[in-house]
Structures are given as C-alpha cells and as structure tokens.
Design a protein around this motif. Structure first.
Motif, PDB file in Angstrom:
ATOM      1  N   ILE A 111     -48.255 -15.052 -48.531  1.00 19.55           N
ATOM      2  CA  ILE A 111     -47.837 -15.240 -47.135  1.00 19.55           C
ATOM      3  C   ILE A 111     -48.863 -14.644 -46.182  1.00 19.55           C
ATOM      4  N   LEU A 112     -49.316 -13.418 -46.451  1.00 25.78           N
ATOM      5  CA  LEU A 112     -50.294 -12.774 -45.572  1.00 25.78           C
ATOM      6  C   LEU A 112     -51.630 -13.507 -45.599  1.00 25.78           C
ATOM      7  N   ASN A 113     -51.979 -14.100 -46.734  1.00 26.81           N
ATOM      8  CA  ASN A 113     -53.242 -14.837 -46.831  1.00 26.81           C
ATOM      9  C   ASN A 113     -53.226 -16.109 -45.994  1.00 26.81           C
ATOM     10  N   GLN A 114     -52.012 -16.623 -45.691  1.00 25.01           N
ATOM     11  CA  GLN A 114     -51.894 -17.836 -44.901  1.00 25.01           C
ATOM     12  C   GLN A 114     -51.797 -17.559 -43.396  1.00 25.01           C
ATOM     13  N   LEU A 115     -51.588 -16.291 -43.032  1.00 21.28           N
ATOM     14  CA  LEU A 115     -51.432 -15.966 -41.610  1.00 21.28           C
ATOM     15  C   LEU A 115     -52.748 -16.158 -40.868  1.00 21.28           C
ATOM     16  N   ARG A 120     -53.439  -8.009 -39.743  1.00 18.36           N
ATOM     17  CA  ARG A 120     -53.689  -6.571 -39.843  1.00 18.36           C
ATOM     18  C   ARG A 120     -52.435  -5.766 -39.514  1.00 18.36           C
ATOM     19  N   LEU A 121     -51.687  -6.211 -38.526  1.00 14.46           N
ATOM     20  CA  LEU A 121     -50.465  -5.507 -38.127  1.00 14.46           C
ATOM     21  C   LEU A 121     -49.446  -5.542 -39.265  1.00 14.46           C
ATOM     22  N   PHE A 122     -49.224  -6.714 -39.855  1.00 14.78           N
ATOM     23  CA  PHE A 122     -48.263  -6.824 -40.944  1.00 14.78           C
ATOM     24  C   PHE A 122     -48.712  -6.028 -42.170  1.00 14.78           C
ATOM     25  N   GLN A 123     -50.015  -6.016 -42.458  1.00 10.47           N
ATOM     26  CA  GLN A 123     -50.519  -5.220 -43.570  1.00 10.47           C
ATOM     27  C   GLN A 123     -50.247  -3.739 -43.343  1.00 10.47           C
ATOM     28  N   SER A 124     -50.493  -3.276 -42.127  1.00  8.67           N
ATOM     29  CA  SER A 124     -50.260  -1.858 -41.817  1.00  8.67           C
ATOM     30  C   SER A 124     -48.798  -1.482 -41.978  1.00  8.67           C
ATOM     31  N   ILE A 192     -53.709  -5.398 -53.816  1.00  3.21           N
ATOM     32  CA  ILE A 192     -54.672  -5.795 -54.857  1.00  3.21           C
ATOM     33  C   ILE A 192     -54.720  -7.315 -54.978  1.00  3.21           C
ATOM     34  N   LEU A 193     -53.547  -7.944 -55.009  1.00  2.97           N
ATOM     35  CA  LEU A 193     -53.496  -9.402 -55.138  1.00  2.97           C
ATOM     36  C   LEU A 193     -54.043 -10.093 -53.899  1.00  2.97           C
ATOM     37  N   LEU A 194     -53.804  -9.504 -52.727  1.00  3.07           N
ATOM     38  CA  LEU A 194     -54.338 -10.083 -51.494  1.00  3.07           C
ATOM     39  C   LEU A 194     -55.865 -10.033 -51.486  1.00  3.07           C
ATOM     40  N   ALA A 195     -56.430  -8.931 -51.977  1.00  2.00           N
ATOM     41  CA  ALA A 195     -57.888  -8.848 -52.077  1.00  2.00           C
ATOM     42  C   ALA A 195     -58.425  -9.920 -53.024  1.00  2.00           C
ATOM     43  N   GLY A 196     -57.696 -10.166 -54.119  1.00  2.00           N
ATOM     44  CA  GLY A 196     -58.111 -11.233 -55.029  1.00  2.00           C
ATOM     45  C   GLY A 196     -58.044 -12.609 -54.395  1.00  2.00           C
TER      46      GLY A 196
END
Length: 312
Positions: A111-115, A120-124, A192-196
């Motif tokens: 989901i974050l990869n599609q934003l 950055r706000l949601f990751q924080s 970790i998965l988001l970085a991948g």
C-alpha cells in the motif's frame, strides 16, 4: 667502495619505503579487524564458553563450591514437563507472530509503495511502535487489556461483546501476548519489505502489463519472486528475535496464568534468576541455542538466502 663506506644506493630508501607500504597494505585489513575481534571475544565467545561450562555444574552464585554434575542438568531438563510446555508455547508464539507480521507487513508495504503523496508521514506514524521499548509496550497493553478498566473491554462492551479477561484467562493470555507483539513488530517487517519493493525495477511490470497479466498475477508471479530473498531475510530476523521474547511477557503475564505464556526465555529467567539454579538455566540456554541455530541453518540451506549470483 661507496657502499663499503656506509653510503647506501640511491634507490634503497624508496625500496624500503615501498616494502613497508606493501606490508602495511597487507596487514591493514587485519589491524582494522582487531578491535571487533576483541569485542567479539569479550562479549560473545567468552560468555558462551562460560555458559557452556556452568551448564555442566550445579552452579549457584551463593554457593562456596560449584561441583560438576556432568549431563545431569540436561537429563533433568528433558524430564521436566515445564520445559516441553515452554517449547510448545514458544513454537506457537513464533509461528503465529512471524506469520501475522509478515502478512500484515507485506500488505502495508504494498500500500505504501503505491502512494503518490504522504508516504513519509504514513511511514513515520507506522514506525512509532518499534521506537518504543518492549517493557513500555507491555505495560501499555497490560492497562489496555485490564478486565476492569481497560479500553479494549470498553469498546468490547460498546459493540455488545461483553468483557474479556485477556490476561487472566488461560485461553486468551497467549493471544494477548501475540497481539501485542504483532502491533509492535509488524512495522519492522513492513520497512524491510518496502525497501525491497523500492528496489524492483519497472521492466518486469511493464512486460507483465504488455502480456495482459492481472494485478493479482503480477503480484504473485512478478513481485513475490523479485522479493523472495528479502522476504526470507525478514522472516529470519523476526524468527530469531521472536524466540527471545521476555520483556513483554514479564510486564503482562509473568508466564501465567498456569504457564500458558511461559516461553523458553521466561523459564531461563525463572530457573536461573528467581530460583538461582544457574546451571539448569544455562542448560536451557544451550538447548535453545542449538534449536535456533539448527532451524536457521536448515532455512538458509533450503532457500540459499545469501547465495552470490555469478557474474556475467
């Protein structure tokens, strides 16, 4: 004649300098490693050897003598039903938490990869739980799950489900620990998965789109294979960490009720520090280490996580 009088050839000093430089270049990597090796010996290898030694002793910090008892600690260990119960509880906990954290973490990463904005706000916000100490998280969930004034019971009653004794009910205590651990460590899996996902190029997706693949087919046949080694590394890291859970259990249930949340780490504390049976606790640690190392070795061998691809 000049050489016999003590005069050196012109190129002597440059040659000696080059030899010293060559020796320094060869020994440089080893000199850099020396501090790390010293720290490894002090904080890893020596404690392990000491642990292995006292596992064969009837060791107590208040005893004048520490007699060797051979394999008695290990024999007693394998005859102890609390040890086998701890293995069962640890296995259920590790499999449940790591599986849930992977599924939820992968969903959040996708989901974050599609934003396109606000990533950055949601990751924080999502990473806040892993910034908190496990003792703080355990205490927070202990209050939230209190059967008298806990906020979870307030919402449970609000929606007509009634009150639940989360931490004092043997059928729900381990579930409460699992929920707490999933809440705290799912962001670790997600990051970790988001970085991948960020490291996957666009070409495979473009090829899948040209071939008319659906979103699910693209995810299953493109994303997952490209992400496979990152997935295995994330699972390995979380599995290792999940085996060591102690802080959360101490703050929430202290191994109860009736040992339903008593993991291997907990009985090490219980036997070693509460009853001062250090030799017995050391034997549990050795068995636990063998189990973890054996499991991880099998996983690494099966999936070739760190296999180096040949150059083309």
């Amino acid at each position: 004649m000049h050489f016999m009088r003590g005069t050196l050839p012109r190129n002597y000093h440059s040659g000696a300098w080059n030899m010293n430089k060559l020796r320094l270049n060869r020994s440089g990597p080893y000199l850099v490693m020396v501090p790390g090796v010293i720290l490894l010996l002090l904080f890893s290898i020596y404690p392990f050897l000491f642990l292995l030694k006292i596992s064969f002793q009837k060791y107590s910090p208040i005893g004048k003598t520490q007699p060797y008892v051979g394999f008695d600690n290990y024999i007693t260990l394998f005859q102890d039903h609390n040890f086998w119960n701890a293995i069962k509880v640890t296995a259920v906990f590790v499999v449940s938490t790591v599986s849930l954290e992977f599924i939820i973490g992968l969903a959040l990463a996708v989901i974050l990869n599609q934003l396109r904005f606000g990533e950055r706000l949601f990751q924080s916000l999502i990473l806040i739980p892993i910034a908190m100490a496990p003792t703080v998280v355990g205490l927070m969930f202990r209050f939230m799950m209190n059967d008298q004034y806990g906020v979870l019971n307030y919402f449970s009653e609000l929606f007509g489900f009634g009150r639940n004794a989360w931490l004092s009910n043997p059928d729900k205590a381990l579930t409460a620990i699992i929920i707490t651990d999933v809440w705290q460590w799912t962001p670790f899996m997600m990051i970790i998965l988001l970085a991948g996902l960020k490291g996957i190029s666009d070409e495979p997706y473009e090829a899948a789109s040209i071939d008319g693949a659906s979103a699910w087919q693209t995810f299953w046949y493109v994303t997952i294979p490209q992400l496979s080694k990152i997935i295995y590394i994330a699972l390995l890291l979380r599995t290792i960490d999940a085996f060591r859970i102690y802080d959360t259990i101490y703050m929430m249930t202290k191994g109860g009720p009736v040992n339903v949340t008593s993991t291997l780490s907990w009985i090490v504390y219980d036997k070693g520090f509460k009853f001062l049976e250090f030799g017995y606790g050391a034997a549990i640690c050795v068995v636990m280490l063998i189990v973890v190392v054996g499991l991880l070795t099998l996983l690494l061998k099966k999936f070739d996580v760190f296999e180096v691809e040949p150059r083309r």
